[in-house]
Each structure stands twice: as C-alpha cells, then as structure tokens.
Design an enzyme around this catalytic site. Structure first.
Site: not given
Length: 332
Positions: A78, A121, A170, A303
């Site tokens: 990628k 993903r 946020n 992650g």
C-alpha cells in the site's frame, strides 16, 4: 484474489474506490483482518519494514506498507499517506492505493483504491480487539476523536457489543454532531462529555486522532475498560498517558510496529513495559492466549495498522469485484 492468472484472465484489474465500497462490507473486513492477525501470530504471514516519511511539502506524511500472507496468498504494497489539508479541499486526509502481485510469478495483478479500505480495515482492527478483549457486558462506548475515521469505528464497534450509549470528546467540538448522527442512526444515546467524564463512563474506549500528546490520562480509566488506541502510527504520536501501559494488559496488531511507531513507543522508551509485556492479538484469536482474565482487568490494544490488513481487504475487493463484473481489466 488467491489464484494465479490464467491466459484467459491475464491482465491488470483496476478496482475503484466506488467499487470497493460496494463489494467489501464491515463483515468482510472483520473476517479478513481477524484471519490475517491469526496468520501473523502463527508465522504464516509477515509484514515488511514500514517506510513513512514527512515529505517536506503540504505537511504530508507518505510511505509504504507491504507484506506477504502465505496462508491467504496475498502479496503487495500500500502506497500513500496523510495530507492534513485535504479536508478543506473536500478530500479525505488519508490517500492511498493498494498494489497486489501474483505470489507465483511476481506479476502485478490489481490496483485497488485504498481510501475506503483503509477506513474499514482500521475499524475492523479495533472491532476485532473489542470482540476478543472487551467485557461481554460492556454497554457504554467512548469515542476520542470525531474525524473521518470515527464514524467507521463507531459502526464497526456497535456490532460487537450491546452498547446502549456513546460518550464522545473531540478537540474540535463542532465535529461531534456528525458522530452523534451516526449514533442516533444506530439507536444509541449520544452525549458529548469531557475527557475525564468519558473515562468514568466508558466500558470500551476507541481513540482515533492524530495527537502528539496524551488525551486520556491513566487515572481516568476505570477497572474493566478495554481501550483500542488506533491513531498512533508514526514516531512521536501519542493518544493516551504512557502510565496506562503499566496498569493494562497490552495487546497489539504487530509488536515490532507497536514499540517503534505505535502507542507503546513511549512506555517502552521510558521502561514502563518491555517488548515481552505485549501480546499479539493473533494469539488470542488462535486460542494460545486467554485474552481478558477478569472483569476488573484493563486491556489495551495498540492498533498501528499493518500492511497485511490492507492486502487482506484488497484481496477481497479484487476477488468479489471480478466475480461481479465490476472490475476494469486492462492489458499489461
């Protein structure tokens, strides 16, 4: 796409962003990412070293993620990165394309749009961690970050536990209503809260920002919480208090990335944990690690985003798009 091209189907497949969104569902992405994490832990799939650099123009980060999944026969790379000014131009900040190669011949097989697939993903990765590590009775989901990726994260997470409420924070509060609209669509109560209040309420927390400082402090996290740190993928980035790593049981998509460019980099540098304190999430998927051991345990998933995730979902996109006649084929 796992088979070698034959004379009648030789050529290059091109799968657009629009087609990717049509043919790859959240369920497809979850299954592909879960399978490749398991393959990584078994040694059947491995990522190559990541290249990620500031290009000195447009404040952009650009790089390459690649690898080979021997089990799924996915080989590729990628190419892309992060352009922080894109939102003002009506574009997503993340821009990428995935190249798939035939592992038997090295021939280029497919060019696949990577923007939508990167979003699904990444959401699948945190979703897999929730499925395997969060308490079964988790009812409040905390969202730290309300950018483009956050809505994908929320939708994917909501499928893993019977959440009743979403609490969110946020740095730019004006972005929260979009996240609130998705929560409402999913039938979930939504509340904008302070960071400390978020930690006090949430059973599961997803952080998905591009921060370079801790947004959630260790003392704000209650026992039994599962945290998925999804925004840190570059040296210097940071979303949570490094002291949290000393309190939590830590898992990662890939340990090598976690300790160098992931959220764990800071705790490692300060000696709060060692590499041996981090468990690949694939070990839990494969049943070689029990995962959560008690309802009071804090679990943390780092992650970082690995190239094999992209290849896994791109392979699904290429296969299904070809089966449905939605891919464009050109001669090489």
């Amino acid at each position: 796409m796992t088979s070698s091209p034959t004379p009648e189907n030789a050529g290059l497949l091109i799968i657009s962003e629009e087609v990717c969104a049509q043919v790859v569902s959240r369920s497809d992405s979850f299954d592909a990412v879960e399978a490749v994490f398991g393959a990584m832990a078994r040694g059947d799939a491995y990522n190559f070293p990541v290249i990620r650099e500031a290009i000195g123009y447009a404040d952009a980060l650009y790089g390459f993620k690649s690898g080979f999944d021997r089990a799924g026969k996915a080989l590729g790379v990628k190419s892309g990165g992060f352009w922080p000014g894109n939102m003002e131009k009506g574009l997503t900040n993340h821009q990428s394309t995935i190249f798939l190669f035939n592992p038997d011949t090295g021939q280029l097989q497919a060019l696949v749009g990577g923007n939508y697939l990167t979003a699904v993903r990444t959401a699948a990765s945190s979703s897999v961690s929730i499925a395997h590590l969060a308490r079964k009775d988790a009812r409040v989901l905390g969202m730290v970050g309300a950018g483009h990726q956050s809505t994908f994260q929320l939708r994917a997470a909501a499928e893993q536990r019977a959440f009743k409420k979403v609490v969110a924070w946020n740095p730019h509060p004006d972005m929260l209503p979009k996240l609130g609209a998705v929560a409402e669509e999913l039938g979930l109560e939504f509340e904008a809260v302070s960071q400390e209040a978020l930690g006090a309420q949430a059973d599961v927390i997803i952080t998905i920002t591009s921060a370079f400082e801790p947004l959630m402090m260790a003392d704000w996290i209650k026992p039994g919480t599962h945290i998925a740190c999804m925004g840190t993928d570059t040296k210097g980035k940071m979303e949570v208090d490094k002291a949290l790593f000393a309190r939590a049981t830590v898992f990662a998509d890939e340990i090598a990335q976690s300790i160098t460019i992931g959220e764990a980099q800071h705790a490692i540098a300060d000696g709060l944990i060692t590499e041996g304190d981090i468990t690949p999430i694939g070990d839990v998927i494969n049943g070689t690690h029990a995962g959560r051991s008690s309802d009071d345990e804090i679990t943390l998933f780092d992650g970082t985003g690995v190239g094999l995730q992209d290849l896994a979902v791109a392979s699904v996109a290429a296969r299904v798009a070809e089966e449905k006649g939605l891919a464009t084929r050109v001669a090489l």
